[in-house]
Write an enzyme that holds these catalytic residues in place. Structure first.
Site, PDB file in Angstrom:
ATOM      1  N   HIS A  42       0.814  -1.171  -0.116  1.00  0.00           N
ATOM      2  CA  HIS A  42      -0.014   0.071  -0.009  1.00  0.00           C
ATOM      3  C   HIS A  42       0.937   1.279  -0.013  1.00  0.00           C
ATOM      4  O   HIS A  42       1.662   1.633   0.844  1.00  0.00           O
ATOM      5  CB  HIS A  42      -1.057  -0.120   1.235  1.00  0.00           C
ATOM      6  N   GLU A  75       1.483   3.706   2.997  1.00  0.00           N
ATOM      7  CA  GLU A  75       1.958   3.254   4.257  1.00  0.00           C
ATOM      8  C   GLU A  75       3.632   3.118   4.034  1.00  0.00           C
ATOM      9  O   GLU A  75       4.248   2.051   3.918  1.00  0.00           O
ATOM     10  CB  GLU A  75       1.385   1.805   4.479  1.00  0.00           C
ATOM     11  N   GLU A 118       1.533  -4.738  11.481  1.00  0.00           N
ATOM     12  CA  GLU A 118       0.988  -3.486  11.321  1.00  0.00           C
ATOM     13  C   GLU A 118       1.592  -2.296  12.128  1.00  0.00           C
ATOM     14  O   GLU A 118       1.321  -2.382  13.518  1.00  0.00           O
ATOM     15  CB  GLU A 118      -0.622  -3.608  11.576  1.00  0.00           C
ATOM     16  N   HIS A 127       2.906  -3.574   6.981  1.00  0.00           N
ATOM     17  CA  HIS A 127       1.788  -2.411   6.793  1.00  0.00           C
ATOM     18  C   HIS A 127       1.625  -1.276   7.809  1.00  0.00           C
ATOM     19  O   HIS A 127       2.350  -1.492   8.834  1.00  0.00           O
ATOM     20  CB  HIS A 127       0.239  -3.134   6.711  1.00  0.00           C
TER      21      HIS A 127
HETATM   22 ZN   LIG Z   1      -1.755  -1.890   4.291  1.00  0.00          ZN
END
Ligand SMILES: [Zn+2]
Length: 237
Positions: free
Chosen positions: A61, A64, A213, A158
């Protein structure tokens, strides 16, 4: 009398130079594994020659960005300490979505969420997920690494959910990484992710697949300080 001595020295030096070759496990090289829609190179750093392969990537992404400096700091540390990955092969891709990163966009330049574009059994075609599985060149680049290296463990970086999430048989690995980082352990992210890498690698292929994350705003240096131990757990657990 000088000639035999020279011959002896020659033999000794030949042995010395072959003994000085670095062990195979310390070998690393970078490889362009594909190109984005706009033609930006997607690069993998490949460390080690023997043993199971672990796949690690960031910035699927583009909004990010913290995965890139974190994984580059990790790579620098691994290259200085090859014993950390002896009997392992590590395939590290700091940026899988360079076009999204350049635009600060979650999506690739065709508006596809690459983490919904994998050929998982739960893939759902849509404008955001792509017209068919692995329709996007960035997804294809990661799939090529999966085919080539057949990784036995996968880590995706992420943000901003601040947790260790996982798919597939990764309970004890994820718990150990959560302990090492102090991040909460979350078996489910709380919403469906059809066509995600977790669905494909974790659920369909049954590979331990960790989604790390990070919090929203975090410098590369702080991320590295906070997550160094957890990343080393991923490599050595
Ligand atoms: Zn992500």
């Amino acid at each position: 009398m000088g000639r035999p001595l020279l011959i002896l020295l020659g033999v000794f030096c030949a042995g010395c130079s072959s003994a000085g070759v670095r062990p195979a496990s310390s070998v690393s090289h970078s490889e362009v594994i594909g190109a984005s829609v706009e033609g930006r190179a997607i690069t993998a750093e490949i460390l080690g020659r023997d043993g199971p392969a672990f796949l690690i990537f960031g910035v699927i992404h583009g909004n990010e960005p913290a995965g890139e400096p974190l994984l580059n700091l990790f790579l620098g540390h691994l290259k200085k300490n090859p014993s950390l990955y002896s009997r392992r092969r590590l395939v590290v891709i700091p940026v899988l979505n360079p076009d999204g990163l350049a635009r600060k966009s979650r999506y690739n330049v065709r508006g596809v969420d690459l983490n919904r574009n994998f050929p998982a059994s739960n893939f759902k075609k849509s404008r955001r997920n792509g017209p068919y599985p692995a329709s996007e060149p960035e997804t294809k680049a990661l799939m090529k690494m999966i085919r080539q290296f057949r990784p036995t463990r996968v880590l995706a970086v992420h943000s901003p959910l601040l947790c260790v999430n996982y798919d597939g048989p990764a309970d004890s690995l994820a718990a150990a990484m959560a302990r090492a980082s102090g991040y909460p352990l979350k078996p489910s992210i709380g919403y469906p992710t059809p066509g995600s890498l977790g669905s494909y690698a974790g659920i369909d292929l049954r590979l331990p697949t960790i989604t790390l994350e990070l919090p929203g705003k975090l410098s590369g240096e702080k991320a590295w300080a906070d997550l160094k131990e957890a990343l080393l757990v991923f490599v050595n657990h």
